[in-house]
Design a protein around this motif. Structure first.
Motif, mmCIF file in Angstrom:
data_model
loop_
_atom_site.group_PDB
_atom_site.id
_atom_site.type_symbol
_atom_site.label_atom_id
_atom_site.label_comp_id
_atom_site.label_asym_id
_atom_site.label_seq_id
_atom_site.Cartn_x
_atom_site.Cartn_y
_atom_site.Cartn_z
ATOM 1 N N ALA A 16 -4.674 -38.809 8.552
ATOM 2 C CA ALA A 16 -4.689 -39.099 9.936
ATOM 3 C C ALA A 16 -3.786 -37.870 10.577
ATOM 4 C CB ALA A 16 -4.104 -40.445 10.034
ATOM 5 N N PHE A 17 -2.498 -37.807 10.023
ATOM 6 C CA PHE A 17 -1.756 -37.006 10.822
ATOM 7 C C PHE A 17 -1.014 -35.927 10.062
ATOM 8 C CE2 PHE A 17 -1.490 -41.308 12.419
ATOM 9 C CZ PHE A 17 -1.745 -41.208 13.538
ATOM 10 N N PRO A 18 -1.710 -34.903 9.667
ATOM 11 C CA PRO A 18 -1.385 -33.752 8.715
ATOM 12 C C PRO A 18 -0.155 -33.229 9.127
ATOM 13 C CG PRO A 18 -3.375 -33.082 9.832
ATOM 14 C CD PRO A 18 -3.072 -34.504 9.981
ATOM 15 N N GLN A 19 0.003 -32.993 10.361
ATOM 16 C CA GLN A 19 1.607 -32.279 10.994
ATOM 17 C C GLN A 19 2.442 -33.369 11.151
ATOM 18 O OE1 GLN A 19 0.455 -29.097 13.878
ATOM 19 N NE2 GLN A 19 -1.139 -28.179 12.397
ATOM 20 N N GLY A 20 2.375 -34.451 11.207
ATOM 21 C CA GLY A 20 3.358 -35.406 11.450
ATOM 22 C C GLY A 20 3.183 -36.144 12.540
ATOM 23 N N LEU A 21 4.011 -37.266 12.830
ATOM 24 C CA LEU A 21 3.966 -38.090 13.927
ATOM 25 C C LEU A 21 5.439 -38.217 14.347
ATOM 26 C CD1 LEU A 21 1.903 -39.867 15.298
ATOM 27 C CD2 LEU A 21 2.669 -41.698 13.964
ATOM 28 N N VAL A 22 5.755 -38.280 15.705
ATOM 29 C CA VAL A 22 7.135 -38.507 16.500
ATOM 30 C C VAL A 22 7.078 -39.741 17.270
ATOM 31 C CG1 VAL A 22 8.801 -37.599 17.957
ATOM 32 C CG2 VAL A 22 7.456 -36.163 16.315
ATOM 33 N N ARG A 97 12.032 -39.402 16.998
ATOM 34 C CA ARG A 97 12.296 -39.402 15.476
ATOM 35 C C ARG A 97 11.036 -39.256 14.744
ATOM 36 N NH1 ARG A 97 15.920 -44.072 14.593
ATOM 37 N NH2 ARG A 97 16.218 -44.394 16.771
ATOM 38 N N PRO A 98 10.968 -38.443 13.734
ATOM 39 C CA PRO A 98 9.711 -38.319 13.187
ATOM 40 C C PRO A 98 9.580 -39.551 12.218
ATOM 41 C CG PRO A 98 11.733 -37.161 12.173
ATOM 42 C CD PRO A 98 12.062 -37.639 13.337
ATOM 43 N N VAL A 99 8.359 -40.055 12.016
ATOM 44 C CA VAL A 99 8.190 -41.277 11.425
ATOM 45 C C VAL A 99 6.913 -41.113 10.512
ATOM 46 C CG1 VAL A 99 9.415 -42.848 13.071
ATOM 47 C CG2 VAL A 99 6.988 -42.408 13.213
ATOM 48 N N GLU A 100 6.705 -41.876 9.565
ATOM 49 C CA GLU A 100 5.691 -41.927 8.464
ATOM 50 C C GLU A 100 5.433 -43.342 8.512
ATOM 51 O OE1 GLU A 100 4.446 -39.937 5.054
ATOM 52 O OE2 GLU A 100 6.244 -38.408 5.280
ATOM 53 N N THR A 126 1.298 -51.408 8.864
ATOM 54 C CA THR A 126 2.488 -52.588 8.438
ATOM 55 C C THR A 126 3.789 -52.329 8.670
ATOM 56 O OG1 THR A 126 2.340 -51.803 6.361
ATOM 57 C CG2 THR A 126 0.701 -53.526 7.107
ATOM 58 N N GLY A 127 4.155 -50.987 8.812
ATOM 59 C CA GLY A 127 5.448 -50.604 9.139
ATOM 60 C C GLY A 127 5.658 -49.218 8.643
ATOM 61 N N SER A 133 11.110 -41.158 1.183
ATOM 62 C CA SER A 133 9.440 -40.894 0.832
ATOM 63 C C SER A 133 9.010 -39.971 1.927
ATOM 64 C CB SER A 133 8.802 -42.126 0.668
ATOM 65 O OG SER A 133 8.824 -43.006 1.658
ATOM 66 N N ALA A 134 9.707 -40.464 3.171
ATOM 67 C CA ALA A 134 9.138 -39.796 4.292
ATOM 68 C C ALA A 134 9.489 -37.965 4.498
ATOM 69 C CB ALA A 134 9.652 -40.029 5.602
ATOM 70 N N ALA A 135 10.755 -37.919 3.880
ATOM 71 C CA ALA A 135 11.159 -36.482 3.576
ATOM 72 C C ALA A 135 10.477 -35.717 2.611
ATOM 73 C CB ALA A 135 12.609 -36.337 3.136
ATOM 74 N N ALA A 136 10.041 -36.589 1.512
ATOM 75 C CA ALA A 136 9.139 -35.857 0.379
ATOM 76 C C ALA A 136 7.885 -35.589 1.007
ATOM 77 C CB ALA A 136 9.068 -36.867 -0.634
ATOM 78 N N GLY A 137 7.257 -36.469 1.929
ATOM 79 C CA GLY A 137 6.015 -36.421 2.280
ATOM 80 C C GLY A 137 5.902 -34.989 3.191
#
Length: 157
Positions: A16-22, A97-100, A126-127, A133-137
């Protein structure tokens, strides 16, 4: 029709968000509308509850880093949880802040009006994923591809 209106499709965050989400701002309760009469009578504000899961709804403003159209880059994401979800990532700029997201679903809908209608999505999760795991992604993302968002709480295709 084989798929009912309002069906929520499970989707991987990286799809859904290949370049990330803030996340912009903070997570807040998604409250029901309260009329002037309700406010004047001193009735308490009620938080919305998701009809499918029975969980309380929370919301936050998100910006899709892969969206090139400014009007569709920012939108609201709904979180479904009994208690307020807290992002584990620290702010990179004040209020950002960047989030996954975990447990991400997309519900298709039509957005826009008149001859300017387009396919969009309502995103629910859900959260937040844990910081490690966000940094690894982020390190495993290729950064290619594009996503689109809409300011009406949905995401365009």
């Amino acid at each position: 029709m084989a798929i009912e209106k309002g069906h929520r499709f499970a989707v991987a965050f990286d799809e859904a968000f290949p370049q990330g989400l803030v996340m912009v701002g903070e997570v807040s309760p998604d409250n029901e509308f309260q009329s002037r009469e309700d406010k004047a009578a001193g009735r308490p504000v009620r938080q919305r509850v998701d009809e499918s899961t029975g969980k309380r709804q929370w919301k936050f403003l998100a910006t899709d880093l892969g969206e090139t159209r400014a009007k569709r880059a920012s939108f609201e994401v709904t979180l479904l949880a009994d208690v307020q979800p807290v992002p584990s990532a620290s702010e990179v700029m004040p209020g950002m802040r960047p989030v996954e997201l975990e447990g991400l679903t997309a519900e298709p809908k039509v957005a826009g009006q008149g001859e300017y209608k387009y396919q969009s999505y309502v995103f629910r999760a859900t959260g937040f994923k844990a910081a490690d795991s966000a940094a690894a992604g982020k390190s495993s993302r290729s950064g290619s591809g594009s996503s689109a968002g809409a300011a009406d709480g949905s995401k365009a295709a």
